[in-house]
Design a protein around this motif. Sequence first.
Motif, PDB file in Angstrom:
ATOM      1  N   TYR A 294      -3.329  -7.733   3.067  1.00 27.43           N
ATOM      2  CA  TYR A 294      -2.501  -6.568   2.749  1.00 27.43           C
ATOM      3  C   TYR A 294      -2.525  -5.560   3.900  1.00 27.43           C
ATOM      4  N   TYR A 295      -3.718  -5.296   4.423  1.00 26.37           N
ATOM      5  CA  TYR A 295      -3.872  -4.369   5.542  1.00 26.37           C
ATOM      6  C   TYR A 295      -3.061  -4.842   6.746  1.00 26.37           C
ATOM      7  N   ARG A 296      -3.171  -6.129   7.054  1.00 29.92           N
ATOM      8  CA  ARG A 296      -2.447  -6.682   8.195  1.00 29.92           C
ATOM      9  C   ARG A 296      -0.935  -6.610   7.974  1.00 29.92           C
ATOM     10  N   LYS A 297      -0.507  -6.849   6.751  1.00 28.22           N
ATOM     11  CA  LYS A 297       0.926  -6.776   6.435  1.00 28.22           C
ATOM     12  C   LYS A 297       1.443  -5.364   6.677  1.00 28.22           C
ATOM     13  N   LYS A 298       0.692  -4.360   6.264  1.00 30.86           N
ATOM     14  CA  LYS A 298       1.087  -2.965   6.471  1.00 30.86           C
ATOM     15  C   LYS A 298       1.134  -2.603   7.963  1.00 30.86           C
ATOM     16  N   LYS A 299       0.298  -3.228   8.765  1.00 33.37           N
ATOM     17  CA  LYS A 299       0.272  -3.000  10.211  1.00 33.37           C
ATOM     18  C   LYS A 299       1.281  -3.893  10.943  1.00 33.37           C
ATOM     19  N   LYS A 300       2.075  -4.667  10.165  1.00 27.93           N
ATOM     20  CA  LYS A 300       3.092  -5.592  10.701  1.00 27.93           C
ATOM     21  C   LYS A 300       2.488  -6.679  11.585  1.00 27.93           C
TER      22      LYS A 300
END
Length: 126
Positions: free
Chosen positions: A62-68
């Motif tokens: 999720y964190y990585r997704k938010k950071k694209k």
Amino acid sequence: MSEKYLVVSWVAFIQQLQHLIARGYEEYCAVLYPVKKEDKFEKIDRKIISKYNCNLDKDKSYYRKKKKICNFKFLRFGNQAMILKTKGKIEEGVILDDKFKHVKKEKMVIPIGEKGFWCKNHSLET
């Protein structure tokens, strides 16, 4: 090492692929292990998982997704493995040297048994 990437049946393999595709894993790389290297399958698995930093927990994903930043998932049933990838930039240190295909542009062919099953646009056909 967690073995959550190992799937116990081809039906579960297809279901898991459909589940991940529906959640944004739109690119894939099919890997067929040589049967003669069966004793080395787990070593090959670890190498691929480490290479792409696959199968992170949901919070890290999720964190990585938010950071694209793209996420990778790895699944294997027997000698058939699949690396799946989301949209996003490639994390520093990850070398994308395998050929990934987009599920909406090319058939996902999965050679299991005598027939090859394929998944396109989130549907399963034989």
